[in-house]
Write an enzyme that holds these catalytic residues in place. Sequence first.
Site, PDB file in Angstrom:
ATOM      1  N   THR A  39       0.823  -1.222   0.000  1.00 27.30           N
ATOM      2  CA  THR A  39       0.000   0.000   0.000  1.00 27.30           C
ATOM      3  C   THR A  39       0.845   1.254   0.000  1.00 27.30           C
ATOM      4  O   THR A  39       0.470   2.273  -0.576  1.00 27.30           O
ATOM      5  CB  THR A  39      -0.930  -0.010   1.226  1.00 27.30           C
ATOM      6  OG1 THR A  39      -1.847  -1.083   1.075  1.00 27.30           O
ATOM      7  CG2 THR A  39      -1.681   1.288   1.390  1.00 27.30           C
ATOM      8  N   TYR A  53      -8.159   0.603  -3.484  1.00 28.02           N
ATOM      9  CA  TYR A  53      -7.050   1.168  -4.267  1.00 28.02           C
ATOM     10  C   TYR A  53      -6.217   0.007  -4.818  1.00 28.02           C
ATOM     11  O   TYR A  53      -6.434  -1.161  -4.481  1.00 28.02           O
ATOM     12  CB  TYR A  53      -6.169   2.068  -3.393  1.00 28.02           C
ATOM     13  CG  TYR A  53      -5.663   1.360  -2.162  1.00 28.02           C
ATOM     14  CD1 TYR A  53      -6.351   1.456  -0.946  1.00 28.02           C
ATOM     15  CD2 TYR A  53      -4.535   0.540  -2.209  1.00 28.02           C
ATOM     16  CE1 TYR A  53      -5.920   0.777   0.170  1.00 28.02           C
ATOM     17  CE2 TYR A  53      -4.101  -0.151  -1.098  1.00 28.02           C
ATOM     18  CZ  TYR A  53      -4.794  -0.030   0.090  1.00 28.02           C
ATOM     19  OH  TYR A  53      -4.374  -0.714   1.199  1.00 28.02           O
ATOM     20  N   SER A  86       1.693  -7.758  -0.767  1.00 30.90           N
ATOM     21  CA  SER A  86       2.481  -8.703   0.034  1.00 30.90           C
ATOM     22  C   SER A  86       1.743  -9.986   0.415  1.00 30.90           C
ATOM     23  O   SER A  86       2.360 -10.932   0.903  1.00 30.90           O
ATOM     24  CB  SER A  86       3.000  -8.019   1.306  1.00 30.90           C
ATOM     25  OG  SER A  86       1.978  -7.896   2.277  1.00 30.90           O
ATOM     26  N   THR A 119       1.644  -4.421   4.152  1.00 25.73           N
ATOM     27  CA  THR A 119       1.494  -4.703   5.587  1.00 25.73           C
ATOM     28  C   THR A 119       0.931  -6.091   5.857  1.00 25.73           C
ATOM     29  O   THR A 119       1.055  -6.600   6.958  1.00 25.73           O
ATOM     30  CB  THR A 119       0.569  -3.664   6.240  1.00 25.73           C
ATOM     31  OG1 THR A 119      -0.720  -3.730   5.604  1.00 25.73           O
ATOM     32  CG2 THR A 119       1.151  -2.264   6.132  1.00 25.73           C
ATOM     33  N   ASP A 120       0.309  -6.722   4.857  1.00 27.85           N
ATOM     34  CA  ASP A 120      -0.334  -8.019   5.118  1.00 27.85           C
ATOM     35  C   ASP A 120       0.642  -9.065   5.629  1.00 27.85           C
ATOM     36  O   ASP A 120       0.306  -9.841   6.518  1.00 27.85           O
ATOM     37  CB  ASP A 120      -1.016  -8.552   3.849  1.00 27.85           C
ATOM     38  CG  ASP A 120      -2.270  -7.769   3.499  1.00 27.85           C
ATOM     39  OD1 ASP A 120      -2.906  -8.100   2.482  1.00 27.85           O
ATOM     40  OD2 ASP A 120      -2.577  -6.812   4.243  1.00 27.85           O
ATOM     41  N   LYS A 192       0.221  -7.489  12.929  1.00 22.25           N
ATOM     42  CA  LYS A 192      -0.833  -6.616  12.412  1.00 22.25           C
ATOM     43  C   LYS A 192      -2.117  -6.935  13.174  1.00 22.25           C
ATOM     44  O   LYS A 192      -2.571  -8.074  13.192  1.00 22.25           O
ATOM     45  CB  LYS A 192      -1.000  -6.833  10.907  1.00 22.25           C
ATOM     46  CG  LYS A 192      -1.971  -5.850  10.236  1.00 22.25           C
ATOM     47  CD  LYS A 192      -1.961  -5.999   8.715  1.00 22.25           C
ATOM     48  CE  LYS A 192      -2.895  -4.974   8.060  1.00 22.25           C
ATOM     49  NZ  LYS A 192      -2.878  -5.074   6.567  1.00 22.25           N
ATOM     50  N   GLU A 313      -1.816 -29.949  28.112  1.00 26.36           N
ATOM     51  CA  GLU A 313      -2.899 -30.948  27.930  1.00 26.36           C
ATOM     52  C   GLU A 313      -2.531 -31.952  26.842  1.00 26.36           C
ATOM     53  O   GLU A 313      -3.308 -32.841  26.516  1.00 26.36           O
ATOM     54  CB  GLU A 313      -4.206 -30.224  27.574  1.00 26.36           C
ATOM     55  CG  GLU A 313      -4.709 -29.346  28.708  1.00 26.36           C
ATOM     56  CD  GLU A 313      -6.055 -28.721  28.384  1.00 26.36           C
ATOM     57  OE1 GLU A 313      -6.114 -27.477  28.345  1.00 26.36           O
ATOM     58  OE2 GLU A 313      -7.027 -29.469  28.148  1.00 26.36           O
TER      59      GLU A 313
HETATM   60  N1  DGL Z   1      -2.422  -5.970  -0.310  1.00 31.49           N
HETATM   61  C1  DGL Z   1      -1.880  -5.516   0.967  1.00 31.49           C
HETATM   62  C2  DGL Z   1      -0.361  -5.742   0.991  1.00 31.49           C
HETATM   63  O1  DGL Z   1       0.290  -5.507  -0.031  1.00 31.49           O
HETATM   64  C3  DGL Z   1      -2.152  -4.078   1.170  1.00 31.49           C
HETATM   65  C4  DGL Z   1      -2.034  -3.720   2.608  1.00 31.49           C
HETATM   66  C5  DGL Z   1      -0.912  -2.758   2.871  1.00 31.49           C
HETATM   67  O2  DGL Z   1       0.175  -2.801   2.268  1.00 31.49           O
HETATM   68  O3  DGL Z   1      -1.117  -1.997   3.831  1.00 31.49           O
HETATM   69  O4  DGL Z   1       0.165  -6.111   2.055  1.00 31.49           O
END
Ligand code: DGL
Length: 356
Positions: A39, A53, A86, A119-120, A192, A313
């Site tokens: 992003t 987007y 990502s 961020t993913d 995240k 357990e």
């Molecule tokens: N498709 C997600 C990624 O590339 C977008 C999220 C982001 O980068 O914040 O990780």
Amino acid sequence: MNIGFVPILFLLLCHPLLRADDTSEKRLPNVVILATGGTIAGSGATSTTTVGYKPATVPVQALIDAVPELKKVATVQGEQVFQIASQNMTNEYWLKLAKRVNELLQQPDVDGIVITHGTDTLEETAYFLNLVAKSAKPVVIVGAMRPSTALSADGPINLYNAVLVAGSKEAVGRGVLVCMNDQINSARDVTKTNTSTADTFKSPELGVLGYIQGDRVAFYRLPARRHTLNSEFDISGADKLPNVEIAYGFANVSRTTVDALAAAGVDGIVYAGVGDGNPSEVTEQALADARAKGILIVRSARVGNGIVARNSEVNDDKRDFVVSDTLNPQKARILLMIALTKTKDTKEIQRMFYEY
Ligand code: DGL
């Protein structure tokens, strides 16, 4: 050689004006920005398009040019290592990135590295590099929750802060860092926690390492576990990585997923168990059957915090299972994958989960 010449040369080289370390204190730090997509490199149709987007469209030089203030704090150069959303990260991309990171870290004129990333899976790339980057120099991973075209895009300030940290002496020796939302988190503990808000990256219960405030980089603690230079792992010669996947636990779970992974021939399975990493009786038997085929089994937990304890357990000694300590399933998967490049001995792998 005229022996009288040597002492004079030695004295000259020690002169403060000539010693490299003194000039290095006057020059701006050299920071390399490795771009991978996400992003932070995303673009939307309007300034209010914060969902819907397209990620991974803006090239690294445009990201740098959008933050002219970078020139105040570092001498930066950019490289586009790859350009992906990502969620599409692969072991092959990781090996390519890790090898480039380690090449650059060995260069005396490189003081730090920033990696721009979606961020993913950002926390996973961060932890992977925490295990295989071979330097004490700062490696800082940064993303954004709003695309570069959005009102109050967080990418530019996140990038500025990441470069500030990567060029700072304070960040040396603290392992791979994640810098977003003015906070500095460790690669091992960060995750995240929200699908869309700018404050999504947190180290729940274990906490941030520090903050960026204005141009000040402030740290308050050190990571407790082994990382980077103190890591025993080396992927420099690797062209592929072991195949480790995750099975998720829930009420009424069947053995279908575990059996399917075993049939697919994975090298390891991480079980995201309920509570203290618990499988049901049905899935425990499926995991035991997989173990009997030589597949390494790690019990992690879907819970998100706390220690997954051995022989709670589940009789891990009897089953020859490993427990993930506090690593969440996605990070336990990475450590098991890297551990399997060195050994299949469960006692050795359990040691690694208690040390990294
Ligand atoms: N498709 C997600 C990624 O590339 C977008 C999220 C982001 O980068 O914040 O990780």
